[in-house]
Design a protein around this motif. Structure first.
Motif, PDB file in Angstrom:
ATOM      1  N   ARG A   6      -0.901   2.789 -10.772  1.00 41.29           N
ATOM      2  CA  ARG A   6      -1.207   1.857 -11.861  1.00 41.29           C
ATOM      3  C   ARG A   6      -1.084   0.406 -11.403  1.00 41.29           C
ATOM      4  N   THR A   7      -0.026   0.103 -10.645  1.00 41.88           N
ATOM      5  CA  THR A   7       0.184  -1.268 -10.171  1.00 41.88           C
ATOM      6  C   THR A   7      -0.870  -1.647  -9.138  1.00 41.88           C
ATOM      7  N   LEU A   8      -1.196  -0.715  -8.252  1.00 46.79           N
ATOM      8  CA  LEU A   8      -2.263  -0.978  -7.274  1.00 46.79           C
ATOM      9  C   LEU A   8      -3.588  -1.274  -7.979  1.00 46.79           C
ATOM     10  N   THR A   9      -3.880  -0.512  -9.006  1.00 48.04           N
ATOM     11  CA  THR A   9      -5.110  -0.739  -9.767  1.00 48.04           C
ATOM     12  C   THR A   9      -5.132  -2.138 -10.355  1.00 48.04           C
ATOM     13  N   ILE A  47     -10.012   3.430  -5.913  1.00 43.92           N
ATOM     14  CA  ILE A  47      -9.398   3.059  -4.633  1.00 43.92           C
ATOM     15  C   ILE A  47      -7.891   3.298  -4.668  1.00 43.92           C
ATOM     16  N   ALA A  48      -7.252   2.916  -5.770  1.00 43.41           N
ATOM     17  CA  ALA A  48      -5.797   3.106  -5.886  1.00 43.41           C
ATOM     18  C   ALA A  48      -5.433   4.583  -5.773  1.00 43.41           C
ATOM     19  N   GLY A  49      -6.201   5.446  -6.426  1.00 39.47           N
ATOM     20  CA  GLY A  49      -5.937   6.887  -6.322  1.00 39.47           C
ATOM     21  C   GLY A  49      -6.082   7.385  -4.905  1.00 39.47           C
ATOM     22  N   ALA A  50      -7.097   6.900  -4.204  1.00 39.14           N
ATOM     23  CA  ALA A  50      -7.309   7.315  -2.816  1.00 39.14           C
ATOM     24  C   ALA A  50      -6.178   6.824  -1.921  1.00 39.14           C
ATOM     25  N   LEU A  98       0.819  -1.212   0.000  1.00 40.95           N
ATOM     26  CA  LEU A  98       0.000   0.000   0.000  1.00 40.95           C
ATOM     27  C   LEU A  98       0.851   1.259   0.000  1.00 40.95           C
ATOM     28  N   ASN A  99       2.015   1.189   0.630  1.00 34.51           N
ATOM     29  CA  ASN A  99       2.848   2.381   0.781  1.00 34.51           C
ATOM     30  C   ASN A  99       3.886   2.566  -0.321  1.00 34.51           C
ATOM     31  N   THR A 100       4.075   1.558  -1.192  1.00 36.26           N
ATOM     32  CA  THR A 100       5.134   1.669  -2.195  1.00 36.26           C
ATOM     33  C   THR A 100       4.671   1.461  -3.637  1.00 36.26           C
TER      34      THR A 100
END
Length: 327
Positions: free
Chosen positions: A157-160, A175-178, A151-153
């Motif tokens: 795009r990768t989180l999405t 959610i990724a943007g938030a 979540l912190n790194t």
């Protein structure tokens, strides 16, 4: 704190029924048979098999050292019939070697995929969105990235991608943007912090349907943290190769992504190897496995009442074809 309440193994009776013919081919008590419980957990399934087949030898695998410790205590009465190995379930070949066996000598194998009841009930592990805890989610707490690290790194795009592919979350981009905006203010450290963000990021109408709004994100993070799908893609072929002719495999999956992978490998294993276009099946090109279940079996009303966590289970099983004169 570890929850000492007994955990009810999902579809234990049905798993025993499916694997029993392979485990009792030499003796009704399972003497001479070897089985792997590839997802040992708290040892509930293993205890059931060892009790019902007093001659059975069982090899239990788990990457979670807490699970191995608890299972070791639970299975201690069975003595040297039990061999426990600290490994993920794609380490089947090494586990066999460590236990004195070789691939092709296994009579049965069971997978009970996903997060275990024991892990969900240990609040400090961070698997459960209903309990405040550090964002860990590692099944093997001796190595690897935690959910907080991700979540912190990870970039947006990768989180999405992680949320969309592993959680099937339709609000993945939002959610990724938030997450990226929130971590610039303060790093993610607890499950409560993440749950609060998800409630704010997911539109109110969507929060009222489809279960808890954090369910899909927690599933995605857990899958990424533990590399679960890649592990499964390696484990199923290894398990099929490890079985002797007449051996059987049963897999319990709880999410569609897992079941899709299992279904794909099982479909290939039960398909004819005769080249397409020929009018008949060539001798020696028959399917290597036969299916023991019609599609994926689900829990019945009795099982659901006994164990609500069985609601999403999908059970599939195969038997390896016995070659002429083979045992």
């Amino acid at each position: 704190m570890t929850d000492r309440r007994p955990h009810i193994p999902v579809l234990l009776d049905r798993c025993v029924e499916l694997l029993a013919p392979a485990l009792t081919r030499r003796s009704a008590d399972g003497a001479g048979a070897v089985m792997i419980d590839a997802t040992l957990g708290a040892g509930g399934h293993s205890e059931g098999f060892l009790t019902r087949f007093p001659g059975l030898t069982l090899i239990g695998l788990d990457r979670d050292q807490t699970a191995l410790r608890l299972a070791s205590e639970r299975l201690a009465p069975f003595g040297d019939r039990v061999h426990l190995v600290h490994t993920a379930y794609d380490g089947i070949d090494d586990a066999l070697t460590q236990s004195g066996y070789r691939p092709g000598e296994l009579d049965g194998i069971l997978f009970d995929l996903g997060v275990s009841s024991m892990q969900l009930d240990q609040a400090e592990r961070g698997f459960a969105y209903a309990k405040d805890a550090p964002l860990d989610m590692r099944m093997d707490q001796t190595s690897g990235l935690t959910a907080a690290d991700i979540l912190n790194t990870y970039d947006a795009r990768t989180l999405t991608r992680v949320l969309r592919e592993y959680g099937e979350e339709k609000f993945a981009s939002r959610i990724a943007g938030a997450i990226v905006r929130e971590r610039a203010r303060r790093p993610f450290t607890t499950t409560t912090q993440l749950v609060e963000l998800l409630y704010a990021a997911i539109p109110a109408p969507a929060r009222r349907t489809g279960g808890h709004p954090a369910k899909r994100t927690f599933q995605a993070l857990r899958t990424e943290v533990n590399g679960e799908l890649d592990c499964l893609r390696a484990a199923i072929p290894a398990a099929l190769d490890a079985l002797r002719p007449g051996g059987r495999i049963a897999v319990e999956a709880y999410q569609s992504l897992e079941d899709r992978i299992v279904k794909g490998y099982f479909t290939d294993a039960t398909a004819s190897r005769t080249p397409e276009g020929l009018p008949m099946e060539l001798p020696g090109y028959e399917p290597l496995f036969t299916s023991l279940t019609r599609g994926a079996e689900r829990a019945d009303d009795h099982e659901l009442e006994l164990n609500p966590r069985s609601a999403s289970v999908r059970l599939r099983a195969l038997e390896k074809v016995v070659t002429r004169g083979g045992l």
